[in-house]
Design an enzyme around this catalytic site. Structure first.
Site, PDB file in Angstrom:
ATOM      1  N   ASP A 195     -16.895   2.180  -0.627  1.00  0.00           N
ATOM      2  CA  ASP A 195     -15.478   2.077  -0.303  1.00  0.00           C
ATOM      3  C   ASP A 195     -14.738   1.855  -1.621  1.00  0.00           C
ATOM      4  OD1 ASP A 195     -12.957   1.471   0.560  1.00  0.00           O
ATOM      5  OD2 ASP A 195     -13.560  -0.070   1.999  1.00  0.00           O
ATOM      6  N   LYS A 234      -2.826   1.963  -2.453  1.00  0.00           N
ATOM      7  CA  LYS A 234      -2.468   1.002  -3.500  1.00  0.00           C
ATOM      8  C   LYS A 234      -2.135   1.723  -4.806  1.00  0.00           C
ATOM      9  CE  LYS A 234      -5.079  -1.208  -0.438  1.00  0.00           C
ATOM     10  NZ  LYS A 234      -4.783  -2.169   0.570  1.00  0.00           N
ATOM     11  N   TRP A 271     -14.497  -7.067   3.535  1.00  0.00           N
ATOM     12  CA  TRP A 271     -13.204  -6.775   4.175  1.00  0.00           C
ATOM     13  C   TRP A 271     -13.438  -6.837   5.681  1.00  0.00           C
ATOM     14  CZ3 TRP A 271     -11.537  -1.433   5.889  1.00  0.00           C
ATOM     15  CH2 TRP A 271     -10.181  -1.397   6.225  1.00  0.00           C
TER      16      TRP A 271
HETATM   17  C1  LMR Z   1      -6.238  -5.533   2.863  1.00  0.00           C
HETATM   18  O1  LMR Z   1      -7.425  -5.812   2.744  1.00  0.00           O
HETATM   19  O2  LMR Z   1      -5.361  -6.382   2.996  1.00  0.00           O
HETATM   20  C2  LMR Z   1      -5.801  -4.082   2.820  1.00  0.00           C
HETATM   21  O3  LMR Z   1      -6.897  -3.261   2.601  1.00  0.00           O
HETATM   22  C3  LMR Z   1      -4.979  -3.681   3.983  1.00  0.00           C
HETATM   23  C4  LMR Z   1      -5.781  -3.521   5.225  1.00  0.00           C
HETATM   24  O4  LMR Z   1      -5.706  -2.446   5.825  1.00  0.00           O
HETATM   25  O5  LMR Z   1      -6.488  -4.454   5.642  1.00  0.00           O
END
Ligand code: LMR
Length: 399
Positions: free
Chosen positions: A213, A248, A132
């Site tokens: 996470d 979510k 992420w």
């Molecule tokens: C995402 O990965 O799109 C979500 O977790 C929202 C975010 O805060 O990035």
């Protein structure tokens, strides 16, 4: 003369910046597959029935809007511990877990990073390649050096478990290892239980600091099943951190309902860590907002609301799986040169499509289909009303 004249313009956020661009797009058929937000068949963010019931009750019985304690709403904290570590966890009963309510999963990560930044010497951080986008940004911003461990293998369409374990085995003791407990973001490829056992073993051998996470609990197989990685770390008696989110799973995105959990070595350690985390929270936002945490606590602890939540969570999970099947079938029916089985093998909200940044830009520019430059597409935002357009757009940029 301005004090701000030398401030440079920061680039748009790689995820939320896509939503900003999407909102400015005037094309009526535009589709946002960028941010990880679940939308129903009508293209709406759902208000879960359990949440609606609690909101009504709160609406009928308004209470004063006082401050919460710095670490958050006590009933919420207890409910989060039970959800993450199990209702009868000896670990929790022994007082070894310090939990704070946090501003979403991101806030939990940031609180954890804030406490760890006080360690001397400051450890390094490893995140998965890819991860992420905000993991790396957040830890850098908190003052850490951030590196990567091997994770996604594009040739195999899966996880390079040997590479991952080798990279962790080469890390210095104390290194913070950010791991996705379930529904890996962005790839959608998770570790199997026996892979987790290897990761737990190498973390123990090398004295690494796991930081899990868990933003998508319930979106793969179920609430308990998706927490099995946590259970393995507990069973190995390691000390570690877990950030969680109800954005979510309770569809409470804007209420910022999350947590940070420090699994420490003793009740005394937990008390000291909690004291540091409270200083971190106090100096950033003082104390957390109360509405979402009160809703979540009520849903988690009332048996009927809890049952209703688990049913609706299962429906969201099943709908995403149905979307994956339909998208795969639609692309296969186009006779394109490619194997689309990965779409149904991946799990959680995202599909890591393998599309290049150029192809993602064409999707956006020519078809108003917004995804991330990394090729990540949010399956949870596809419905019967936009799937044909999404298939058409992907097919047209595919070759
Ligand atoms: C995402 O990965 O799109 C979500 O977790 C929202 C975010 O805060 O990035």
């Amino acid at each position: 003369m301005s004090h701000f004249a030398a401030v440079p313009l920061a680039p748009r956020d790689p995820i939320l910046g896509v939503t900003e661009a999407f909102q400015q797009d005037p094309r009526p058929y535009k589709t946002n597959l960028g941010v990880g937000v679940y939308q129903n068949e009508q293209g709406q963010i759902p208000v879960l029935d359990c949440v609606r019931q609690v909101e009504r009750a709160i609406g009928h019985d308004p209470r004063p809007h006082g401050y919460l304690p710095i670490d958050g709403f006590p009933l919420y904290i207890a409910a989060v511990k039970a959800l993450v570590f199990g209702p009868d966890a000896g670990l929790v009963a022994s007082g070894r877990v310090a939990t704070l309510q946090a501003l979403g999963g991101t806030g939990g990560l940031r609180l954890g990073a804030g406490v760890l930044a006080g360690f001397n010497p400051r450890p390094g951080v490893l995140v998965s390649n890819p991860s992420w986008e905000n993991h790396e940004a957040l830890f850098r911003r908190a003052g850490f050096r951030v590196g990567h461990y091997r994770y996604y293998d594009p040739n195999r369409h899966g996880v390079d478990v040997d590479g991952l374990v080798a990279d962790l085995a080469a890390a210095a003791p104390g290194t913070i290892v950010v791991l996705h407990a379930c529904c890996h973001n962005p790839t959608g490829y998770d570790l199997r239980p026996d892979d987790w056992a290897r990761v737990v073993a190498v973390c123990a051998d090398r004295q690494l600091m796991p930081f899990l996470d868990m933003a998508y609990q319930g979106f793969d197989r179920g609430l308990n099943e998706d927490a099995q990685a946590i259970a393995q770390f507990v069973a190995a008696d390691l000390t570690f951190l877990v950030a969680t989110s109800f954005s979510k799973s309770l569809s409470l995105y804007g209420e910022r309902v999350g947590s940070i959990n420090f699994v420490t070595g003793s009740a005394d350690e937990a008390a000291r860590v909690l004291s540091q985390a409270k200083v971190t929270a106090r100096t950033i936002y003082s104390n957390p907002p109360s509405f979402g945490a009160k809703v979540a606590a009520q849903v988690l602890t009332d048996p009927d609301l809890r049952a209703s939540w688990e049913t609706e969570l299962g429906q969201m999970r099943d709908r995403i799986k149905a979307v994956r099947r339909a998208l795969r079938r639609g692309l296969e029916d186009r006779g394109l040169n490619g194997n689309f089985s990965y779409i149904t093998q991946q799990t959680g909200m995202f599909s890591y499509s393998g599309l290049t940044p150029e192809q993602m830009h064409r999707l956006r520019d020519d078809y108003a289909v917004y995804g991330l430059d990394s090729g990540r597409l949010c399956m949870a935002a596809i419905n019967h009303g936009n799937i044909d357009h999404v298939i058409e757009a992907i097919a047209n940029v595919w070759e």
